[in-house]
Design a protein around this motif. Structure first.
Motif, short mmCIF file in Angstrom:
data_model
loop_
_atom_site.label_atom_id
_atom_site.label_comp_id
_atom_site.label_asym_id
_atom_site.label_seq_id
_atom_site.Cartn_x
_atom_site.Cartn_y
_atom_site.Cartn_z
N THR A 2 0.96 -1.16 0.09
CA THR A 2 -0.14 0.27 -0.47
C THR A 2 1.26 1.69 -0.37
N VAL A 3 1.93 1.27 -0.13
CA VAL A 3 2.83 2.41 0.36
C VAL A 3 3.39 2.70 -0.98
N PRO A 4 3.33 4.04 -1.66
CA PRO A 4 3.80 4.43 -3.76
C PRO A 4 4.77 4.47 -3.79
N GLN A 5 5.65 4.22 -4.47
CA GLN A 5 6.45 3.98 -4.78
C GLN A 5 7.57 4.34 -4.31
N SER A 6 7.27 6.16 -5.24
CA SER A 6 7.71 7.34 -4.78
C SER A 6 7.58 7.24 -3.39
N PRO A 14 19.89 7.33 -2.62
CA PRO A 14 21.21 7.17 -2.05
C PRO A 14 21.73 8.78 -1.34
N GLY A 15 22.30 9.10 0.53
CA GLY A 15 22.73 10.43 1.51
C GLY A 15 21.98 10.92 1.64
N VAL A 16 21.81 12.24 2.04
CA VAL A 16 21.17 12.36 3.53
C VAL A 16 19.22 12.48 2.38
N TYR A 17 18.43 12.30 3.13
CA TYR A 17 16.83 12.91 2.79
C TYR A 17 16.28 13.58 4.33
N LEU A 18 15.74 14.33 3.99
CA LEU A 18 14.56 14.97 4.66
C LEU A 18 13.05 14.25 5.15
N TRP A 19 12.96 14.25 6.96
CA TRP A 19 11.53 13.14 6.10
C TRP A 19 10.36 14.07 6.17
N ASP A 20 9.45 13.79 5.72
CA ASP A 20 8.59 14.59 4.80
C ASP A 20 7.09 13.99 5.24
N ASP A 21 7.25 14.51 6.77
CA ASP A 21 5.65 13.83 7.51
C ASP A 21 3.79 13.62 6.47
N ALA A 22 4.07 14.75 5.74
CA ALA A 22 2.45 14.87 4.71
C ALA A 22 2.95 13.66 4.04
N THR A 23 4.33 13.29 3.78
CA THR A 23 3.81 12.03 2.30
C THR A 23 4.39 10.74 3.39
N GLN A 28 3.39 5.51 6.16
CA GLN A 28 3.54 5.06 7.46
C GLN A 28 2.32 3.94 8.18
N ALA A 29 1.43 5.65 8.15
CA ALA A 29 0.00 5.35 8.84
C ALA A 29 -0.38 3.58 9.00
N GLY A 30 -1.23 3.54 7.53
CA GLY A 30 -1.02 2.26 6.88
C GLY A 30 -0.71 0.89 7.59
N GLN A 31 0.93 1.11 7.85
CA GLN A 31 1.44 0.47 7.25
C GLN A 31 1.53 -0.06 9.13
N ARG A 32 1.52 1.26 9.50
CA ARG A 32 1.77 0.58 11.73
C ARG A 32 0.43 -0.34 11.95
N ASP A 33 -0.44 0.24 11.20
CA ASP A 33 -2.00 -0.55 11.56
C ASP A 33 -2.32 -1.52 11.11
N LEU A 34 -1.35 -2.21 9.66
CA LEU A 34 -1.04 -3.58 9.90
C LEU A 34 -0.37 -4.19 10.84
N GLY A 74 8.53 -2.50 6.84
CA GLY A 74 7.77 -4.08 7.00
C GLY A 74 7.62 -4.08 5.67
N CYS A 75 7.42 -3.15 4.11
CA CYS A 75 6.81 -3.34 3.43
C CYS A 75 8.60 -3.06 2.81
N CYS A 76 10.28 -3.24 3.41
CA CYS A 76 11.11 -2.93 2.89
C CYS A 76 12.13 -4.11 3.50
N THR A 77 11.89 -4.72 3.83
CA THR A 77 11.78 -6.29 4.13
C THR A 77 11.74 -7.63 3.63
N HIS A 78 12.76 -7.55 3.27
CA HIS A 78 12.72 -8.74 2.27
C HIS A 78 12.93 -10.68 2.82
N TRP A 79 11.89 -11.40 2.85
CA TRP A 79 12.30 -12.44 3.90
C TRP A 79 12.68 -13.40 2.94
N GLY A 80 13.88 -14.83 2.86
CA GLY A 80 13.74 -15.40 2.25
C GLY A 80 12.44 -16.72 2.53
#
Length: 204
Positions: A2-6, A14-23, A28-34, A74-80
């Motif tokens: 459910t997390v947008p690819q963007s 790569p490198g440093v990025y800023l957390w954007d709460d609006a996006t 992340q809220a949907g993933q937390r609920d799941l 969760g959606c960034c973790t890959h299990w064998g």
């Protein structure tokens, strides 16, 4: 997923990025609920496995994660396949985490694929960076281990309990400590003894 690819692309650049709460925060809220729902289900409830397959990026066959566990996404973790994680696994997986087939993870393990700059003004602006963690095939990670961003652990290696893994560990190694260091290769003694001087019984 459910997390947008963007959002994933922004976190995995790569490198440093800023957390954007609006996006990022909204996604992340949907993933937390799941995750909350998964952790409220009985371990053997078939719905739990179905939801975990929706929650994680990939999940192979015969994956067992003892409840409860925690993850940023969760959606960034890959299990064998044929993998096991004991109680209280924590996945700081804004960055990607890859866990190979037949890997075993002890209780209270933390895999941290994301960090924050040391520079204080950047932290005030919610800056962070992500580097993937790669855990190979048939690895055993002992209790209370922490693995930091960008680390690769090679196939068949053993990470001793309470280790802090800050650098890559090669395949076929026994490593432990804080910071974690290779102590020795897996050797002929290990093929005959399962622990200290205790011999592996015939037929196993």
């Amino acid at each position: 997923m459910t997390v947008p690819q963007s959002v994933l692309d922004a976190m995995h650049q790569p490198g440093v990025y800023l957390w954007d709460d609006a996006t990022m925060g909204a996604a992340q809220a949907g993933q937390r609920d799941l995750l909350h729902t998964i952790n409220t289900l009985r371990a053997n409830d078939p719905e739990r496995e179905r939801l975990m397959r929706a929650y994680f990026a990939e999940m192979g066959e015969d994956v067992w994660i003892e409840p409860p566990f925690n993850a940023n996404w969760g959606c960034c973790t890959h299990w064998g396949s044929h993998t096991y994680a004991n109680f209280n696994l924590t996945l700081v997986d804004d960055g990607e985490i890859f866990i190979g087939d037949h890997t075993m993870i002890g209780p209270n393990v933390t895999l941290v694929a994301t960090g924050h700059p040391v520079r204080p003004d950047l932290r005030e602006r919610l800056a962070q960076f992500s580097e993937p963690i790669h855990i190979g095939r048939n690895v055993w990670i002992g209790a209370n281990v922490t693995v930091l961003p960008g680390v690769t652990i090679g196939d068949n290696s053993v990470i001793g309990a309470c280790s802090l893994v800050t650098r890559d560990i090669p395949a076929d190694s026994v490593a432990f400590g804080s910071p974690c260091r290779v102590v020795r290769p897996i050797n002929d003694h290990d093929r005959e003894y399962y622990w200290r001087d205790r011999r592996i019984p015939d037929g196993i």
